[in-house]
Design a protein around this motif. Structure first.
Motif, PDB file in Angstrom:
ATOM      1  N   ILE A   3       0.911  -1.199   0.176  1.00  0.00           N
ATOM      2  CA  ILE A   3      -0.586  -0.169  -0.137  1.00  0.00           C
ATOM      3  C   ILE A   3       0.879   1.400  -0.417  1.00  0.00           C
ATOM      4  N   LEU A   4       1.088   1.857  -1.036  1.00  0.00           N
ATOM      5  CA  LEU A   4       1.328   3.176  -0.863  1.00  0.00           C
ATOM      6  C   LEU A   4       0.756   4.782  -0.854  1.00  0.00           C
ATOM      7  N   SER A   5       1.082   5.571  -0.195  1.00  0.00           N
ATOM      8  CA  SER A   5       0.665   6.961  -0.303  1.00  0.00           C
ATOM      9  C   SER A   5       1.033   7.915  -1.149  1.00  0.00           C
ATOM     10  N   ALA A   6       0.606   8.911  -1.057  1.00  0.00           N
ATOM     11  CA  ALA A   6       1.516  10.541  -1.503  1.00  0.00           C
ATOM     12  C   ALA A   6       1.449  11.139  -0.807  1.00  0.00           C
ATOM     13  N   ARG A   7       2.643  11.747  -0.777  1.00  0.00           N
ATOM     14  CA  ARG A   7       3.331  12.826   0.243  1.00  0.00           C
ATOM     15  C   ARG A   7       4.034  13.609   0.060  1.00  0.00           C
ATOM     16  N   HIS A   8       3.497  14.899   0.582  1.00  0.00           N
ATOM     17  CA  HIS A   8       3.917  16.146  -0.039  1.00  0.00           C
ATOM     18  C   HIS A   8       5.351  16.885   1.789  1.00  0.00           C
ATOM     19  N   VAL A   9       6.420  17.264   0.751  1.00  0.00           N
ATOM     20  CA  VAL A   9       7.462  17.121   1.504  1.00  0.00           C
ATOM     21  C   VAL A   9       7.917  18.610   1.973  1.00  0.00           C
ATOM     22  N   LYS A  10       7.678  19.037   2.703  1.00  0.00           N
ATOM     23  CA  LYS A  10       7.209  21.107   2.223  1.00  0.00           C
ATOM     24  C   LYS A  10       9.435  21.488   2.309  1.00  0.00           C
ATOM     25  N   PRO A  11       9.558  22.598   2.446  1.00  0.00           N
ATOM     26  CA  PRO A  11      10.753  23.004   1.712  1.00  0.00           C
ATOM     27  C   PRO A  11      11.496  23.104   3.396  1.00  0.00           C
ATOM     28  N   GLU A  12      10.469  22.977   4.317  1.00  0.00           N
ATOM     29  CA  GLU A  12      10.947  23.278   5.546  1.00  0.00           C
ATOM     30  C   GLU A  12      11.677  21.608   5.969  1.00  0.00           C
ATOM     31  N   GLU A  13      10.618  20.679   6.058  1.00  0.00           N
ATOM     32  CA  GLU A  13      11.128  19.667   6.511  1.00  0.00           C
ATOM     33  C   GLU A  13      12.167  19.044   5.555  1.00  0.00           C
ATOM     34  N   SER A  14      12.271  19.199   4.674  1.00  0.00           N
ATOM     35  CA  SER A  14      13.408  18.455   3.243  1.00  0.00           C
ATOM     36  C   SER A  14      14.726  18.535   3.766  1.00  0.00           C
ATOM     37  N   ARG A  16      15.616  18.757   7.027  1.00  0.00           N
ATOM     38  CA  ARG A  16      15.459  17.759   8.299  1.00  0.00           C
ATOM     39  C   ARG A  16      15.824  16.351   7.872  1.00  0.00           C
ATOM     40  N   LEU A  17      14.968  16.309   6.494  1.00  0.00           N
ATOM     41  CA  LEU A  17      14.783  14.625   6.336  1.00  0.00           C
ATOM     42  C   LEU A  17      16.285  14.605   5.014  1.00  0.00           C
ATOM     43  N   GLY A  18      16.764  15.498   5.226  1.00  0.00           N
ATOM     44  CA  GLY A  18      17.850  15.347   3.824  1.00  0.00           C
ATOM     45  C   GLY A  18      17.828  14.957   2.731  1.00  0.00           C
ATOM     46  N   VAL A  19      16.295  15.591   2.318  1.00  0.00           N
ATOM     47  CA  VAL A  19      15.749  14.962   0.626  1.00  0.00           C
ATOM     48  C   VAL A  19      15.324  16.610  -0.327  1.00  0.00           C
ATOM     49  N   VAL A  20      15.161  16.488  -1.610  1.00  0.00           N
ATOM     50  CA  VAL A  20      14.390  17.248  -1.808  1.00  0.00           C
ATOM     51  C   VAL A  20      13.164  17.646  -2.021  1.00  0.00           C
ATOM     52  N   GLY A  30       6.590   4.724   6.153  1.00  0.00           N
ATOM     53  CA  GLY A  30       6.693   6.192   6.451  1.00  0.00           C
ATOM     54  C   GLY A  30       8.130   6.084   5.102  1.00  0.00           C
ATOM     55  N   THR A  31       8.428   5.219   4.577  1.00  0.00           N
ATOM     56  CA  THR A  31       9.415   4.980   3.796  1.00  0.00           C
ATOM     57  C   THR A  31       9.709   4.757   2.705  1.00  0.00           C
TER      58      THR A  31
END
Length: 63
Positions: A3-14, A16-20, A30-31
């Protein structure tokens, strides 16, 4: 099938997570699976590509 879902990573969070920043398909855990995608629609399209809906089998009519 996972089961996959769509998730938006905002610039502020990116940072912290080390992603774009962008849209990602994620597992229930959450992977991140794919991304970043520019739009939610692009992300959902990729999810459908990875997990197409099940095909309903048509049984022959005896006759």
């Amino acid at each position: 099938m996972q089961i996959l879902s769509a998730r938006h990573v905002k610039p502020e969070e990116s940072a912290r997570l080390g992603v774009v920043s962008g849209w990602y398909s994620t597992k229930v855990s959450g992977t991140f699976v794919t991304g970043p995608h520019t739009t939610r629609e692009d992300c959902l399209s990729k999810i459908l590509e990875l997990n197409p809906p099940p095909v309903k089998k048509k049984f022959p009519i005896p006759g």
